[in-house]
Write a protein that holds these residues in place. Structure first.
Motif: not given
Length: 824
Positions: A698-706, A751-755
């Motif tokens: 999973y991705a997205g959130g304060v420890r991933s892609v903010r 700068v965060d990025f991902g999926n």
């Protein structure tokens, strides 16, 4: 840039200011031979002094000071012959004690009468308004200068201290500072002293002007200066604030700048600092003579090199026909010193001796090596470790007692102590052994930090909501270095009960052994994921073996069980996976093997180095589902300067099954999956293949892609996030170490990025999400706190048809995100 004053330097400056004024105070005393007709305390008249034999001595005017104390300092005793010279000596001796503001000498017959007026005692010393100089530093300096509560008050000392403080603030560019001391008289000969400071604003540098530079532009020369004209970063760096110390350092940088480029005859001819009438603007001017550029003619290494001369010569970066550079000379000298210090020569020196030939503009270099004696480490000592046992610290040492001194081993030992996470600071000093020129003691000064916690309370995050927990954890259990944790936790989506233990030195060669036991009940419907729940438990044994100073191999072997419960609104793909296997409870023998490298300089707040880890997790043959997951994490810290540290981070994850796919024919009859060929009850074939849904990334959130709601990126089904078998996440984060004056807090811009994708074949770089923002991370006494505000740079909006009907749900955005009570 505000500088915290050195306590010792401040104290010495104040003491120096006072010592220069001790004797002039005597000149203000009353002439002892002009005392006639002065009444004593009994009403008798004190006659002028002549030469007489002292039959007795009487001290008048004492309040707090005993007569015995006065007699101790008085250079006259009964039976002595008293004359004018001895009277002057007596006055000077009593003034020198600092106890009295007035001393008079007279006689009553043959009785010597000394009348004193005591200086008052300081009852209370108060500082107000000081921000640039901390109160504790200032009070320490005042105490060493003789101004502290309980001391005798000296008005002259207070005046001198006021002048010295004004000078100190002026050196920091604050020319509007006002130092107002107030003395309030109290009963019993006491005073309250209040020093009120109005610091004002530091004068700003409006213009820096260089005169005489023809070879280089001002911008190139001033690039590394700390004293800069006002710019858009001045609010943070404060480089537009003038201070004498900064300017002195900048002039030295100016000299080094030219010497590094071959201008051997460079000189700073003059410096001028002017201030505007309102004392708010500063103008700096420096006149220079550049001279001519020199080249290196010859380079030789002389002296006792200890190691083969060819090996030392390879460390010299300066070569013939190069442009002369003092910086390359310093680097070469440091390299030689470091090399010799690693083989025991702790006091080695390298003296670069230049031979300047001005007629042909060349410089010959002689690198003279003076190794000094070879040094042995007699003893290694630790200070400040009140909880951690010496054994735990000593096993991290790479420098050993009784062996030759090695600077590299000492530095490596320091880093290993910092990586433990038990100590807030680690400082090392080398102490020569008295009476020996070839032995030293190495002392590590440690400041322990909290290595464990007992938590009984509440936490909150936007993902999990209100969390109630009880936890006892110790990363340094009873000072043994063992890690123990017991936890029970409950929140909106989870109940968990955990126990873990790890001994990092199960064997003397560093083999670690740990155990994990846990049980968890998760309701994923409250976890921003697909609607289902699990009841799972595991028992695991974890091993770790260091193979180098920075590399470790890890392994895990365990058994676990996982019960899946589906609901009416659970996505069909999950229901089909469970039905294809015709079971909702999964058992697995699980193994894991991994490799990690850690070269970070600190466990808590790293500023340089790299940490990376790759590991393969797989279920063993015979498990309900046979699959594997391959993970790779890397994080590297780049110190750009003392104000900025860049962290580059990436996470990759991939998973798949390795056994045969399980298929079943789905019939209309509930519970009947065996359909005869051509049966009218046949509906479709369902398959259980690939990475199981309950192991998805999973991705997205304060420890991933903010900036995106936790766990919501990636594939969806009926609007519910499913996660995926392939994950790619990265981040660029700039930390500002000096923005907050505490190592427990960090401010950053990122700068965060991902999926997350269904599988590797579904990867599309165009589908990556990105965000930017700022973050605050604080290790508060109540627990870690992480707060971020992010603005999505690339996101997917809802897709609707021309009638406004939702066709595809877009990303769920959440700009302000925070976590209290977790880790970061």
């Amino acid at each position: 840039m505000t500088r915290t004053p050195n306590r010792r330097l401040l104290a010495l400056a104040l003491v120096a200011a006072l010592n220069s004024t001790a004797l002039p105070a005597l000149a203000q005393s009353v002439d002892p031979f002009a005392l006639s007709g002065a009444p004593d305390t009994t009403g008798a008249q004190v006659a002028p002094i002549g030469s007489f034999t002292v039959s007795d001595i009487r001290i008048d005017g004492l309040q707090r000071i005993s007569a015995g104390t006065v007699f101790t300092y008085l250079p006259v005793e009964r039976g002595d012959t008293m004359d004018s010279s001895q009277a002057g000596d007596a006055i000077r001796a009593l003034y020198k004690t600092g106890f009295f503001e007035d001393v008079k000498v007279g006689r009553q017959g043959t009785i010597l009468v000394i009348t004193v007026t005591e200086r008052p005692a300081i009852n209370k010393l108060t500082l107000t308004g000081n921000k640039d100089i901390k109160s504790e530093d200032l009070l320490k300096g005042l105490k060493e200068a003789g101004l502290s509560e309980g001391d005798t008050f000296d008005r002259l000392a207070l005046d001198r201290v006021t002048q010295e403080l004004t000078r100190q603030y002026n050196n920091r560019g604050k020319y509007n500072v006002e130092i107002n001391p107030t003395v309030s008289r109290l009963d019993r000969n006491r005073v309250d002293v209040t020093i009120t400071v109005k610091e004002g604003k530091a004068a700003k540098i409006r213009h820096v002007n260089l005169i005489g530079n023809e070879k280089f532009e001002d911008e190139a020369i001033l690039e590394q200066w700390e004293s800069r004209e006002h710019n858009w970063l001045s609010w943070y760096k404060r480089d537009d604030q003038y201070s004498r110390e900064k300017l002195s350092g900048d002039l030295e940088k100016l000299n080094s700048w030219y010497l590094d480029r071959g201008y051997v005859d460079f000189a700073v001819d003059s410096t001028q600092v002017s201030i505007s009438p309102d004392r708010q603007d500063m103008f700096l001017t420096a006149g220079v003579t550049e001279g001519e550029q020199y080249k290196v003619s010859t380079v030789q290494v002389t002296g006792d090199t200890i190691l083969p001369k060819e090996q030392i010569e390879r460390l010299v970066l300066v070569k013939p026909d190069q442009i002369f550079s003092r910086r390359l000379l310093e680097i070469s000298s440091d390299s030689i010193i470091a090399t010799l210090s690693n083989v025991g020569y702790a006091f080695a020196q390298v003296n670069p001796i230049p031979d300047v030939h001005r007629e042909d503009k060349t410089v010959g270099i002689n690198m003279q090596v003076v190794p000094g004696p070879r040094v042995n480490v007699r003893r290694i000592a630790f200070k400040g470790n009140s909880r951690t046992s010496d054994e735990v610290i000593r096993r991290e040492m790479r420098q050993f007692e009784g062996s030759w001194y090695s600077q590299a081993a000492i530095d490596r030992s320091k880093i290993r102590l910092q990586q433990l996470g038990y100590f807030e600071t680690v400082d090392v000093e080398t102490v020569p052994v008295a009476g020996s020129n070839d032995e030293v003691d190495v002392v590590y000064n440690l400041k322990e930090t909290t290595s464990g916690s007992f938590v009984f309370g509440l936490g909150f995050s936007q993902l999990s909501g209100l969390t109630a927990q009880i936890q006892l954890s110790q990363t340094n259990f009873l000072g043994s270095g063992n890690q123990v944790s017991v936890q029970a936790q409950r929140n909106d989506y989870m109940q968990r009960y955990d126990f873990s233990f790890r001994n990092p030195y199960f064997t003397d060669n560093g083999l670690s052994l740990g155990y994990n036991l846990w049980w968890r009940e998760l309701d994923y419907s409250d976890f921003n994921t697909a609607q289902y729940s699990t009841n799972s438990g595991a028992a695991q044994a974890v091993f770790g073996l260091p193979i180098t100073e920075t590399d470790t191999v890890t392994a895990m072997l365990g058994v676990d069980t996982n019960e899946i419960l589906v609901f009416a609104d659970t996505p069909p793909s999950i229901v089909d996976y469970v039905n294809a296997l015709d079971r909702n409870t999964f058992h697995a023998w699980r193994g894991e093997i991994g490799w990690g490298r850690n070269s970070l300089d600190s466990f808590l707040t790293p500023t340089r180095g790299m940490q990376q880890r790759v590991w393969l997790e797989t279920t063993l043959p015979g498990s309900t589902v046979e699959y594997y997951k391959l993970n790779y994490n890397i994080s590297k810290f780049w110190p750009l300067n003392r104000h900025l540290v860049l962290n580059t981070r990436a996470e990759l994850g991939y998973g798949d099954s390795y056994g045969d796919a399980t298929t079943r024919d789905l019939c209309r009859t509930p519970g009947n999956y065996v359909c005869p060929p051509g049966s009218p009850d046949f509906v479709r074939t369902i398959t259980a293949d690939g990475l199981p849904f309950f192991e998805n990334f999973y991705a997205g959130g304060v420890r991933s892609v903010r900036g995106f709601t936790d766990n919501t990126l990636g594939p969806r089904e009926f609007g519910q996030p499913l996660g995926g078998a392939f994950k790619t996440v990265g981040s660029l984060e700039m930390y500002f170490p000096t923005l907050l004056d505490t190592p427990a807090a960090r401010v950053s811009a990122f700068v965060d990025f991902g999926n997350v994708y269904k599988d590797y074949d579904s990867f599309d770089a165009g589908e990556l999400r990105a965000s930017t923002g700022i973050a605050l991370m604080w290790r508060s006494p109540m627990g870690p706190i992480s707060i971020s505000y992010a603005y999505p740079l690339k996101s997917q909006d809802d897709v609707r048809n021309e009638n406004g009907t939702l066709i595809e749900q877009g990303d769920e955005l959440e700009r302000l995100q925070f976590t209290f009570g977790g880790t970061f």
